[in-house]
Scaffold this motif. Structure first.
Motif, PDB file in Angstrom:
ATOM      1  N   THR A 177       0.837  -1.214   0.000  1.00 49.47           N
ATOM      2  CA  THR A 177       0.000   0.000   0.000  1.00 49.47           C
ATOM      3  C   THR A 177       0.863   1.253   0.000  1.00 49.47           C
ATOM      4  O   THR A 177       0.573   2.225  -0.702  1.00 49.47           O
ATOM      5  CB  THR A 177      -0.934   0.006   1.234  1.00 49.47           C
ATOM      6  N   VAL A 178       1.950   1.223   0.769  1.00 49.12           N
ATOM      7  CA  VAL A 178       2.882   2.367   0.800  1.00 49.12           C
ATOM      8  C   VAL A 178       3.469   2.593  -0.588  1.00 49.12           C
ATOM      9  O   VAL A 178       3.553   3.726  -1.068  1.00 49.12           O
ATOM     10  CB  VAL A 178       4.014   2.147   1.831  1.00 49.12           C
ATOM     11  N   GLU A 179       3.869   1.502  -1.249  1.00 46.62           N
ATOM     12  CA  GLU A 179       4.442   1.618  -2.600  1.00 46.62           C
ATOM     13  C   GLU A 179       3.410   2.207  -3.569  1.00 46.62           C
ATOM     14  O   GLU A 179       3.748   3.015  -4.442  1.00 46.62           O
ATOM     15  CB  GLU A 179       4.925   0.251  -3.099  1.00 46.62           C
ATOM     16  N   GLY A 180       2.141   1.803  -3.401  1.00 43.63           N
ATOM     17  CA  GLY A 180       1.073   2.366  -4.234  1.00 43.63           C
ATOM     18  C   GLY A 180       0.922   3.864  -4.007  1.00 43.63           C
ATOM     19  O   GLY A 180       0.754   4.642  -4.961  1.00 43.63           O
ATOM     20  N   HIS A 181       0.993   4.272  -2.726  1.00 44.97           N
ATOM     21  CA  HIS A 181       0.924   5.701  -2.402  1.00 44.97           C
ATOM     22  C   HIS A 181       2.097   6.451  -3.026  1.00 44.97           C
ATOM     23  O   HIS A 181       1.939   7.570  -3.536  1.00 44.97           O
ATOM     24  CB  HIS A 181       0.929   5.904  -0.881  1.00 44.97           C
ATOM     25  N   ARG A 182       3.282   5.858  -2.969  1.00 48.56           N
ATOM     26  CA  ARG A 182       4.474   6.490  -3.553  1.00 48.56           C
ATOM     27  C   ARG A 182       4.240   6.776  -5.043  1.00 48.56           C
ATOM     28  O   ARG A 182       4.544   7.872  -5.536  1.00 48.56           O
ATOM     29  CB  ARG A 182       5.705   5.583  -3.393  1.00 48.56           C
ATOM     30  N   THR A 183       3.711   5.783  -5.750  1.00 44.86           N
ATOM     31  CA  THR A 183       3.437   5.934  -7.186  1.00 44.86           C
ATOM     32  C   THR A 183       2.438   7.059  -7.429  1.00 44.86           C
ATOM     33  O   THR A 183       2.635   7.899  -8.316  1.00 44.86           O
ATOM     34  CB  THR A 183       2.883   4.615  -7.765  1.00 44.86           C
ATOM     35  N   ASN A 184       1.359   7.086  -6.615  1.00 43.63           N
ATOM     36  CA  ASN A 184       0.341   8.136  -6.758  1.00 43.63           C
ATOM     37  C   ASN A 184       0.911   9.521  -6.489  1.00 43.63           C
ATOM     38  O   ASN A 184       0.585  10.490  -7.184  1.00 43.63           O
ATOM     39  CB  ASN A 184      -0.828   7.880  -5.792  1.00 43.63           C
ATOM     40  N   ILE A 185       1.773   9.611  -5.464  1.00 44.73           N
ATOM     41  CA  ILE A 185       2.370  10.903  -5.107  1.00 44.73           C
ATOM     42  C   ILE A 185       3.229  11.422  -6.259  1.00 44.73           C
ATOM     43  O   ILE A 185       3.158  12.603  -6.627  1.00 44.73           O
ATOM     44  CB  ILE A 185       3.208  10.780  -3.816  1.00 44.73           C
ATOM     45  N   ILE A 186       4.036  10.537  -6.822  1.00 48.21           N
ATOM     46  CA  ILE A 186       4.908  10.929  -7.952  1.00 48.21           C
ATOM     47  C   ILE A 186       4.070  11.447  -9.114  1.00 48.21           C
ATOM     48  O   ILE A 186       4.398  12.468  -9.731  1.00 48.21           O
ATOM     49  CB  ILE A 186       5.793   9.734  -8.390  1.00 48.21           C
ATOM     50  N   GLN A 187       2.955  10.763  -9.392  1.00 50.79           N
ATOM     51  CA  GLN A 187       2.075  11.190 -10.497  1.00 50.79           C
ATOM     52  C   GLN A 187       1.427  12.536 -10.191  1.00 50.79           C
ATOM     53  O   GLN A 187       1.387  13.431 -11.039  1.00 50.79           O
ATOM     54  CB  GLN A 187       1.001  10.133 -10.731  1.00 50.79           C
ATOM     55  N   LYS A 188       0.911  12.683  -8.970  1.00 56.92           N
ATOM     56  CA  LYS A 188       0.212  13.923  -8.613  1.00 56.92           C
ATOM     57  C   LYS A 188       1.152  15.129  -8.594  1.00 56.92           C
ATOM     58  O   LYS A 188       0.767  16.236  -8.951  1.00 56.92           O
ATOM     59  CB  LYS A 188      -0.454  13.772  -7.241  1.00 56.92           C
ATOM     60  N   LEU A 189       2.394  14.899  -8.147  1.00 58.65           N
ATOM     61  CA  LEU A 189       3.368  16.003  -8.103  1.00 58.65           C
ATOM     62  C   LEU A 189       4.072  16.200  -9.439  1.00 58.65           C
ATOM     63  O   LEU A 189       4.884  17.111  -9.587  1.00 58.65           O
ATOM     64  CB  LEU A 189       4.404  15.738  -7.004  1.00 58.65           C
ATOM     65  N   GLU A 190       3.742  15.300 -10.398  1.00 59.03           N
ATOM     66  CA  GLU A 190       4.328  15.364 -11.739  1.00 59.03           C
ATOM     67  C   GLU A 190       5.859  15.351 -11.690  1.00 59.03           C
ATOM     68  O   GLU A 190       6.541  16.147 -12.351  1.00 59.03           O
ATOM     69  CB  GLU A 190       3.810  16.601 -12.493  1.00 59.03           C
ATOM     70  N   GLU A 194      12.773   9.258 -11.583  1.00 56.22           N
ATOM     71  CA  GLU A 194      14.196   9.064 -11.304  1.00 56.22           C
ATOM     72  C   GLU A 194      14.360   8.350  -9.972  1.00 56.22           C
ATOM     73  O   GLU A 194      13.470   8.408  -9.112  1.00 56.22           O
ATOM     74  CB  GLU A 194      14.913  10.426 -11.241  1.00 56.22           C
ATOM     75  N   LYS A 195      15.492   7.717  -9.791  1.00 50.16           N
ATOM     76  CA  LYS A 195      15.761   6.985  -8.557  1.00 50.16           C
ATOM     77  C   LYS A 195      15.775   7.960  -7.367  1.00 50.16           C
ATOM     78  O   LYS A 195      16.368   9.036  -7.442  1.00 50.16           O
ATOM     79  CB  LYS A 195      17.105   6.255  -8.659  1.00 50.16           C
ATOM     80  N   ASN A 196      15.102   7.579  -6.292  1.00 51.82           N
ATOM     81  CA  ASN A 196      15.059   8.370  -5.051  1.00 51.82           C
ATOM     82  C   ASN A 196      14.448   9.763  -5.227  1.00 51.82           C
ATOM     83  O   ASN A 196      14.686  10.657  -4.407  1.00 51.82           O
ATOM     84  CB  ASN A 196      16.461   8.520  -4.436  1.00 51.82           C
ATOM     85  N   ILE A 197      13.639   9.961  -6.282  1.00 53.14           N
ATOM     86  CA  ILE A 197      13.084  11.293  -6.547  1.00 53.14           C
ATOM     87  C   ILE A 197      12.183  11.778  -5.404  1.00 53.14           C
ATOM     88  O   ILE A 197      12.193  12.956  -5.045  1.00 53.14           O
ATOM     89  CB  ILE A 197      12.321  11.330  -7.905  1.00 53.14           C
ATOM     90  N   LEU A 198      11.432  10.844  -4.799  1.00 50.99           N
ATOM     91  CA  LEU A 198      10.552  11.252  -3.700  1.00 50.99           C
ATOM     92  C   LEU A 198      11.353  11.678  -2.483  1.00 50.99           C
ATOM     93  O   LEU A 198      11.002  12.650  -1.810  1.00 50.99           O
ATOM     94  CB  LEU A 198       9.601  10.113  -3.319  1.00 50.99           C
ATOM     95  N   LEU A 199      12.428  10.959  -2.193  1.00 53.49           N
ATOM     96  CA  LEU A 199      13.286  11.325  -1.058  1.00 53.49           C
ATOM     97  C   LEU A 199      13.899  12.702  -1.274  1.00 53.49           C
ATOM     98  O   LEU A 199      13.915  13.541  -0.367  1.00 53.49           O
ATOM     99  CB  LEU A 199      14.383  10.271  -0.871  1.00 53.49           C
ATOM    100  N   ILE A 200      14.365  12.944  -2.493  1.00 50.91           N
ATOM    101  CA  ILE A 200      14.968  14.252  -2.821  1.00 50.91           C
ATOM    102  C   ILE A 200      13.937  15.364  -2.671  1.00 50.91           C
ATOM    103  O   ILE A 200      14.191  16.400  -2.052  1.00 50.91           O
ATOM    104  CB  ILE A 200      15.542  14.231  -4.269  1.00 50.91           C
ATOM    105  N   TRP A 201      12.731  15.143  -3.230  1.00 54.01           N
ATOM    106  CA  TRP A 201      11.679  16.169  -3.187  1.00 54.01           C
ATOM    107  C   TRP A 201      11.206  16.408  -1.762  1.00 54.01           C
ATOM    108  O   TRP A 201      11.059  17.546  -1.309  1.00 54.01           O
ATOM    109  CB  TRP A 201      10.501  15.730  -4.069  1.00 54.01           C
ATOM    110  N   ALA A 202      10.964  15.303  -1.025  1.00 58.61           N
ATOM    111  CA  ALA A 202      10.445  15.414   0.341  1.00 58.61           C
ATOM    112  C   ALA A 202      11.459  16.098   1.258  1.00 58.61           C
ATOM    113  O   ALA A 202      11.090  16.946   2.083  1.00 58.61           O
ATOM    114  CB  ALA A 202      10.098  14.022   0.885  1.00 58.61           C
ATOM    115  N   THR A 203      12.729  15.757   1.120  1.00 58.99           N
ATOM    116  CA  THR A 203      13.769  16.365   1.949  1.00 58.99           C
ATOM    117  C   THR A 203      13.836  17.868   1.721  1.00 58.99           C
ATOM    118  O   THR A 203      14.047  18.656   2.642  1.00 58.99           O
ATOM    119  CB  THR A 203      15.149  15.723   1.638  1.00 58.99           C
ATOM    120  N   LYS A 204      13.613  18.273   0.485  1.00 57.93           N
ATOM    121  CA  LYS A 204      13.672  19.687   0.126  1.00 57.93           C
ATOM    122  C   LYS A 204      12.480  20.475   0.679  1.00 57.93           C
ATOM    123  O   LYS A 204      12.624  21.626   1.096  1.00 57.93           O
ATOM    124  CB  LYS A 204      13.725  19.821  -1.401  1.00 57.93           C
ATOM    125  N   HIS A 205      11.286  19.845   0.675  1.00 52.95           N
ATOM    126  CA  HIS A 205      10.073  20.593   1.010  1.00 52.95           C
ATOM    127  C   HIS A 205       9.508  20.332   2.400  1.00 52.95           C
ATOM    128  O   HIS A 205       8.622  21.050   2.842  1.00 52.95           O
ATOM    129  CB  HIS A 205       8.991  20.285  -0.034  1.00 52.95           C
TER     130      HIS A 205
END
Length: 207
Positions: A177-190, A194-205
């Motif tokens: 379920t967490v992995e599914g949320h990760r996919t949805n978040i990436i799509q919604k944030l457009e 890229e590898k570790n893109i969510l970690l990079i984005w989340a750390t920044k914001h």
């Protein structure tokens, strides 16, 4: 008047139950997750549901949204530790009847119940000064507003460098379920794939 209370912290749940009963109200059901809360609202249609926002299964905002969309008669009061303007606005958008910060709950719950019972909305008197605007630019705010409460929580945990397994354990959901949320978040944030893109984005914001 029949009331349902949902909170995933047993002490808070029972404390709220005892307090509300001491005011002379009848508590019909208590539960510790959002899915059970919504099913009970659907089946029993209590007059009022007092919900914690951050619950496993389905958070309080998601329960409120479903109650609103299905035009159920139950009035929803949210108890929360969150002071973010975006969360409050979302609750207001879904027709919340009461919105109280947990730190002020026992001071205000009696007044809130009396107000909601009359068909009026009660917003915590301390909330106006306490609400904080998320630390994002307008464009970032728009992007984050597209996320559900659970997705935002997952982003915050990603920013804390938690793994999917750790997040799953903390939110009482499966790793899948967490992995599914990760996919949805990436799509919604457009975001680019890229590898570790969510970690990079989340750390920044989410500092």
């Amino acid at each position: 008047m029949r009331i349902l209370i949902a909170d995933d912290h047993p002490l808070t749940l029972m404390g709220t139950k005892v307090f509300v009963e001491s005011l002379g109200y009848k508590i019909e059901d208590v539960c510790s997750n959002g899915i059970t809360a919504f099913n009970l609202i659907l089946a029993r249609q209590p007059k009022i549901a007092i919900l914690d926002i951050n619950m496993p299964g389905m958070d309080g905002l998601e329960v409120l949204e479903k109650v609103h969309r299905q035009k159920l008669p139950t009035k929803v009061i949210l108890l929360t530790m969150h002071k973010e303007m975006t969360i409050f606005k979302k609750a207001n958008q879904w027709g919340v009847s009461g919105y109280i910060l947990k730190e002020n709950a026992y001071d205000e719950l009696q007044k809130c119940l009396e107000t909601v019972k009359k068909g009026e909305q009660y917003i915590s008197k301390n909330l106006e000064n306490d609400l904080v605007i998320d630390n994002h630019s307008a464009g970032q705010n728009y992007a984050i507003d597209k996320l559900t409460f659970t997705e935002k929580k997952i982003l915050e945990l990603i920013a804390q460098q938690k793994t999917s397994k750790q997040i799953a354990d903390m939110l009482f959901i499966s790793e899948k379920t967490v992995e599914g949320h990760r996919t949805n978040i990436i799509q919604k944030l457009e975001l680019p794939k890229e590898k570790n893109i969510l970690l990079i984005w989340a750390t920044k914001h989410f500092k």
